[in-house]
Design a protein around this motif. Structure first.
Motif, mmCIF file in Angstrom:
data_model
loop_
_atom_site.group_PDB
_atom_site.id
_atom_site.type_symbol
_atom_site.label_atom_id
_atom_site.label_comp_id
_atom_site.label_asym_id
_atom_site.label_seq_id
_atom_site.Cartn_x
_atom_site.Cartn_y
_atom_site.Cartn_z
ATOM 1 N N ARG A 109 0.830 -1.206 0.000
ATOM 2 C CA ARG A 109 0.000 0.000 0.000
ATOM 3 C C ARG A 109 0.866 1.259 0.000
ATOM 4 O O ARG A 109 0.591 2.217 -0.731
ATOM 5 C CB ARG A 109 -0.922 -0.019 1.225
ATOM 6 C CG ARG A 109 -1.767 1.214 1.421
ATOM 7 C CD ARG A 109 -2.877 1.313 0.387
ATOM 8 N NE ARG A 109 -3.923 0.307 0.587
ATOM 9 C CZ ARG A 109 -4.984 0.170 -0.210
ATOM 10 N NH1 ARG A 109 -5.140 0.991 -1.256
ATOM 11 N NH2 ARG A 109 -5.870 -0.758 0.018
ATOM 12 N N ASP A 110 1.920 1.247 0.812
ATOM 13 C CA ASP A 110 2.808 2.415 0.853
ATOM 14 C C ASP A 110 3.416 2.691 -0.520
ATOM 15 O O ASP A 110 3.476 3.828 -0.979
ATOM 16 C CB ASP A 110 3.946 2.186 1.859
ATOM 17 C CG ASP A 110 3.434 2.283 3.299
ATOM 18 O OD1 ASP A 110 2.274 2.696 3.485
ATOM 19 O OD2 ASP A 110 4.194 1.939 4.225
ATOM 20 N N LEU A 138 3.743 5.802 -5.574
ATOM 21 C CA LEU A 138 4.002 5.828 -7.026
ATOM 22 C C LEU A 138 2.737 5.968 -7.861
ATOM 23 O O LEU A 138 2.791 5.953 -9.090
ATOM 24 C CB LEU A 138 4.761 4.563 -7.447
ATOM 25 C CG LEU A 138 6.137 4.336 -6.819
ATOM 26 C CD1 LEU A 138 6.791 3.107 -7.423
ATOM 27 C CD2 LEU A 138 7.034 5.558 -7.017
ATOM 28 N N ASP A 139 1.594 6.116 -7.192
ATOM 29 C CA ASP A 139 0.337 6.271 -7.923
ATOM 30 C C ASP A 139 0.041 5.088 -8.843
ATOM 31 O O ASP A 139 -0.271 5.252 -10.019
ATOM 32 C CB ASP A 139 0.357 7.546 -8.771
ATOM 33 C CG ASP A 139 -0.332 8.685 -8.062
ATOM 34 O OD1 ASP A 139 -1.447 8.472 -7.572
ATOM 35 O OD2 ASP A 139 0.261 9.772 -7.985
ATOM 36 N N PHE A 191 -3.301 -0.227 -6.168
ATOM 37 C CA PHE A 191 -2.822 -1.145 -5.130
ATOM 38 C C PHE A 191 -3.036 -2.612 -5.502
ATOM 39 O O PHE A 191 -2.120 -3.425 -5.428
ATOM 40 C CB PHE A 191 -3.519 -0.845 -3.802
ATOM 41 C CG PHE A 191 -3.374 -1.942 -2.781
ATOM 42 C CD1 PHE A 191 -2.154 -2.198 -2.167
ATOM 43 C CD2 PHE A 191 -4.468 -2.733 -2.442
ATOM 44 C CE1 PHE A 191 -2.018 -3.221 -1.230
ATOM 45 C CE2 PHE A 191 -4.334 -3.751 -1.509
ATOM 46 C CZ PHE A 191 -3.114 -3.989 -0.903
ATOM 47 N N HIS A 192 -4.255 -2.935 -5.930
ATOM 48 C CA HIS A 192 -4.556 -4.335 -6.225
ATOM 49 C C HIS A 192 -3.773 -4.842 -7.437
ATOM 50 O O HIS A 192 -3.348 -5.990 -7.486
ATOM 51 C CB HIS A 192 -6.055 -4.523 -6.454
ATOM 52 C CG HIS A 192 -6.849 -4.350 -5.210
ATOM 53 N ND1 HIS A 192 -6.861 -5.290 -4.211
ATOM 54 C CD2 HIS A 192 -7.643 -3.350 -4.784
ATOM 55 C CE1 HIS A 192 -7.662 -4.881 -3.236
ATOM 56 N NE2 HIS A 192 -8.139 -3.707 -3.562
ATOM 57 N N PHE A 193 -3.625 -3.956 -8.400
ATOM 58 C CA PHE A 193 -2.876 -4.334 -9.598
ATOM 59 C C PHE A 193 -1.411 -4.586 -9.237
ATOM 60 O O PHE A 193 -0.803 -5.585 -9.651
ATOM 61 C CB PHE A 193 -2.996 -3.229 -10.649
ATOM 62 C CG PHE A 193 -2.607 -3.655 -12.038
ATOM 63 C CD1 PHE A 193 -2.947 -4.912 -12.516
ATOM 64 C CD2 PHE A 193 -1.912 -2.790 -12.858
ATOM 65 C CE1 PHE A 193 -2.596 -5.297 -13.806
ATOM 66 C CE2 PHE A 193 -1.560 -3.171 -14.147
ATOM 67 C CZ PHE A 193 -1.897 -4.418 -14.620
ATOM 68 N N LEU A 194 -0.863 -3.704 -8.424
ATOM 69 C CA LEU A 194 0.534 -3.852 -8.014
ATOM 70 C C LEU A 194 0.722 -5.122 -7.184
ATOM 71 O O LEU A 194 1.732 -5.817 -7.306
ATOM 72 C CB LEU A 194 0.990 -2.627 -7.223
ATOM 73 C CG LEU A 194 2.473 -2.597 -6.845
ATOM 74 C CD1 LEU A 194 3.371 -2.756 -8.068
ATOM 75 C CD2 LEU A 194 2.814 -1.316 -6.095
ATOM 76 N N LEU A 196 4.610 13.155 -12.399
ATOM 77 C CA LEU A 196 4.529 14.497 -11.830
ATOM 78 C C LEU A 196 3.090 15.003 -11.880
ATOM 79 O O LEU A 196 2.434 14.930 -12.909
ATOM 80 C CB LEU A 196 5.435 15.449 -12.620
ATOM 81 C CG LEU A 196 6.921 15.077 -12.639
ATOM 82 C CD1 LEU A 196 7.678 16.006 -13.561
ATOM 83 C CD2 LEU A 196 7.489 15.113 -11.236
ATOM 84 N N HIS A 197 2.604 15.497 -10.785
ATOM 85 C CA HIS A 197 1.254 16.091 -10.754
ATOM 86 C C HIS A 197 1.384 17.596 -10.745
ATOM 87 O O HIS A 197 1.971 18.163 -9.825
ATOM 88 C CB HIS A 197 0.481 15.599 -9.529
ATOM 89 C CG HIS A 197 0.149 14.145 -9.625
ATOM 90 N ND1 HIS A 197 -0.753 13.661 -10.535
ATOM 91 C CD2 HIS A 197 0.627 13.073 -8.967
ATOM 92 C CE1 HIS A 197 -0.836 12.346 -10.406
ATOM 93 N NE2 HIS A 197 0.000 11.963 -9.468
#
Lengths: 146, 146
Positions: free
Chosen positions: A29-30, A35-36, A39-42, A144-145
């Motif tokens: 989760r962290d 890294l945007d 979560f589930h995909f990662l 970058l946002h």
DNA sequence: TATATTTAAGACAATTAAGTCTTTAATTAA
DNA sequence: TTAATTAAAGACTTAATTGTCTTAAATATA
């Protein structure tokens, strides 16, 4: 596209994990928050890396993921093949099954050395070397946002 | 995968068309039959190549497609970018939007020269040179049916 | 033991790529 | 002018990739 989204995410996330230089486990989760990345995909991508013995995982409080071996012993090639498979480094560029020395496609000769270069590049880039570059040159892993 | 199926088909089909050295137009059906590529799918791919001015097409009896210019003036790079777009040669390997000299990703430096190699390889391979290899070395464009 | 935390696993939805089918338009030739 | 031939265009289907959500399993801590 050279690498799938899964592999792109996997590389960035694993590199970020490496850069933290944390003793224990880091929660997925962290990493996904930082890294945007979904979560589930990662989580699924990390599962592949865990099954390939590149990462270790641990469930429960203070659980998470960690490198399964020292950062200088995990290469980009390891990550790419664990997630996308070896096709990029083994298959014919024109997708002809059975393309090889005996009956090569028109790109076979030219592609061979190029593929070897690519493979060498991916093999020489370890998580350790990339994490070092990351520090030295202040490189980026995040979107970058503005 | 380096190239999409569309691009793989497009290259094989255009190369086959070149190798025929036919004066007039060659029907798409003949090409798709010969190379075992779906006719309608190939038609769409050829439409992109026609719109990119790499091919000429003509409707009606004795119609079909033909190279829009001499075979030594059409490169693999032309075909790839016409079908898949230029992303392979322009985008960040890790998919980070805005990756560049100012704020590069960890692969940026290593990937640059590699990408240039790849681009050069694709730029140096013309339909003429590949068709010549095709004859000289009896290379293959077809899938083998055993 | 009960609760909170965390990954694992799998169902499901959305998007993109790949492939098929039908209709239309252009052209030739009978 | 009619019929046959061929590419263009677009609707549609299927498959793969990407992304989301829910539940289960493992573990720590109160």
């Amino acid at each position: 596209m050279l690498l799938s989204k899964s592999t792109e995410y996997g590389i960035r996330a694993t590199l970020y994990l490496t850069s933290l230089k944390q003793e224990g486990y880091v929660s997925i989760r962290d990493i996904s928050d930082e890294l945007d990345i979904s979560f589930h995909f990662l989580t699924k991508i990390f599962q592949k890396l865990t099954q390939a013995d590149l990462l270790q995982s641990f469930r429960g409080p203070r659980g998470g993921v960690a490198l399964a071996r020292p950062a200088d012993q995990i290469t980009l090639l390891d990550l790419v093949t664990a997630i996308d498979g070896p096709a990029l480094f083994t298959e014919c560029v024109l997708g002809l099954p059975g393309c090889g020395e005996r009956k090569p496609c028109p790109l076979h000769e030219a592609w061979g050395p190029e593929r070897d270069n690519l493979k060498a590049l991916f093999e020489n880039a370890t998580l350790a070397s990339m994490a070092a570059d990351l520090e030295t040159f202040d490189l980026r892993l995040k979107i970058l946002h503005l």
